[in-house]
Design a protein around this motif. Structure first.
Motif, PDB file in Angstrom:
ATOM      1  N   LEU A  37      -8.158  -3.705 -47.049  1.00  0.00           N
ATOM      2  CA  LEU A  37      -8.050  -2.832 -48.220  1.00  0.00           C
ATOM      3  C   LEU A  37      -8.945  -1.600 -48.080  1.00  0.00           C
ATOM      4  O   LEU A  37      -8.564  -0.500 -48.489  1.00  0.00           O
ATOM      5  CB  LEU A  37      -8.381  -3.605 -49.494  1.00  0.00           C
ATOM      6  N   ALA A  38     -10.109  -1.766 -47.480  1.00  0.00           N
ATOM      7  CA  ALA A  38     -10.993  -0.618 -47.249  1.00  0.00           C
ATOM      8  C   ALA A  38     -10.347   0.369 -46.285  1.00  0.00           C
ATOM      9  O   ALA A  38     -10.446   1.595 -46.478  1.00  0.00           O
ATOM     10  CB  ALA A  38     -12.344  -1.089 -46.717  1.00  0.00           C
ATOM     11  N   ILE A  55      -7.119   0.828 -45.863  1.00  0.00           N
ATOM     12  CA  ILE A  55      -6.037   1.479 -46.598  1.00  0.00           C
ATOM     13  C   ILE A  55      -6.597   2.551 -47.522  1.00  0.00           C
ATOM     14  O   ILE A  55      -6.042   3.658 -47.620  1.00  0.00           O
ATOM     15  CB  ILE A  55      -5.190   0.436 -47.363  1.00  0.00           C
ATOM     16  N   ASP A  56      -7.702   2.256 -48.191  1.00  0.00           N
ATOM     17  CA  ASP A  56      -8.347   3.263 -49.048  1.00  0.00           C
ATOM     18  C   ASP A  56      -8.761   4.490 -48.245  1.00  0.00           C
ATOM     19  O   ASP A  56      -8.605   5.623 -48.693  1.00  0.00           O
ATOM     20  CB  ASP A  56      -9.560   2.673 -49.761  1.00  0.00           C
ATOM     21  N   HIS A  57      -9.284   4.252 -47.042  1.00  0.00           N
ATOM     22  CA  HIS A  57      -9.685   5.371 -46.180  1.00  0.00           C
ATOM     23  C   HIS A  57      -8.458   6.204 -45.779  1.00  0.00           C
ATOM     24  O   HIS A  57      -8.517   7.443 -45.772  1.00  0.00           O
ATOM     25  CB  HIS A  57     -10.415   4.857 -44.948  1.00  0.00           C
ATOM     26  N   LYS A  58      -7.365   5.528 -45.455  1.00  0.00           N
ATOM     27  CA  LYS A  58      -6.131   6.244 -45.116  1.00  0.00           C
ATOM     28  C   LYS A  58      -5.667   7.099 -46.289  1.00  0.00           C
ATOM     29  O   LYS A  58      -5.249   8.246 -46.109  1.00  0.00           O
ATOM     30  CB  LYS A  58      -5.027   5.263 -44.727  1.00  0.00           C
ATOM     31  N   ARG A  59      -5.722   6.531 -47.501  1.00  0.00           N
ATOM     32  CA  ARG A  59      -5.311   7.294 -48.690  1.00  0.00           C
ATOM     33  C   ARG A  59      -6.182   8.531 -48.890  1.00  0.00           C
ATOM     34  O   ARG A  59      -5.680   9.618 -49.190  1.00  0.00           O
ATOM     35  CB  ARG A  59      -5.380   6.426 -49.940  1.00  0.00           C
ATOM     36  N   SER A  60      -7.472   8.373 -48.709  1.00  0.00           N
ATOM     37  CA  SER A  60      -8.392   9.505 -48.857  1.00  0.00           C
ATOM     38  C   SER A  60      -8.080  10.596 -47.832  1.00  0.00           C
ATOM     39  O   SER A  60      -8.096  11.791 -48.159  1.00  0.00           O
ATOM     40  CB  SER A  60      -9.839   9.049 -48.684  1.00  0.00           C
ATOM     41  N   GLN A  69       2.443   7.752 -48.553  1.00  0.00           N
ATOM     42  CA  GLN A  69       1.922   6.964 -49.686  1.00  0.00           C
ATOM     43  C   GLN A  69       2.790   5.728 -49.919  1.00  0.00           C
ATOM     44  O   GLN A  69       2.275   4.638 -50.160  1.00  0.00           O
ATOM     45  CB  GLN A  69       1.870   7.837 -50.929  1.00  0.00           C
ATOM     46  N   LEU A 102       1.963   3.169 -47.329  1.00  0.00           N
ATOM     47  CA  LEU A 102       0.684   2.498 -47.632  1.00  0.00           C
ATOM     48  C   LEU A 102       0.830   1.516 -48.790  1.00  0.00           C
ATOM     49  O   LEU A 102       0.179   0.475 -48.805  1.00  0.00           O
ATOM     50  CB  LEU A 102      -0.408   3.513 -47.937  1.00  0.00           C
ATOM     51  N   ASP A 103       1.662   1.861 -49.763  1.00  0.00           N
ATOM     52  CA  ASP A 103       1.900   0.931 -50.870  1.00  0.00           C
ATOM     53  C   ASP A 103       2.450  -0.394 -50.356  1.00  0.00           C
ATOM     54  O   ASP A 103       2.034  -1.461 -50.798  1.00  0.00           O
ATOM     55  CB  ASP A 103       2.858   1.541 -51.892  1.00  0.00           C
ATOM     56  N   GLU A 132      -0.193  -2.337 -48.478  1.00  0.00           N
ATOM     57  CA  GLU A 132      -1.220  -2.900 -49.365  1.00  0.00           C
ATOM     58  C   GLU A 132      -0.801  -4.239 -49.969  1.00  0.00           C
ATOM     59  O   GLU A 132      -1.648  -5.032 -50.364  1.00  0.00           O
ATOM     60  CB  GLU A 132      -1.524  -1.891 -50.474  1.00  0.00           C
TER      61      GLU A 132
END
Length: 63
Positions: free
Chosen positions: A27-28, A30-35, A55, A58-59, A62
């Motif tokens: 999850l961390a 994935i959060d980095h990828k989103r950022s 996006q 990534l959804d 996740e």
């Protein structure tokens, strides 16, 4: 996703600890990828269409 039933049962189980650590790390990432995607869009290095496609991918990742 793993759900804890009793803390005392899972705290000593290395397999369950590994599962929880892996999930948190995933999850961390994935959060980095989103950022990164947001930054690239804000810098106009990718357009909104590309951003939305990434996006959506990534959804799914996740889940």
């Amino acid at each position: 996703m793993f759900v804890r039933t009793h803390a005392s049962q899972t705290d000593d189980d290395p397999t369950l600890q590994h599962v929880e650590q892996y999930a948190a790390l995933r999850l961390a990432a994935i959060d980095h990828k989103r950022s990164t995607m947001l930054r690239l869009r804000d810098e106009q290095r990718i357009d909104d269409t590309v951003f939305r496609r990434l996006q959506a991918a990534l959804d799914v990742e996740e889940m």
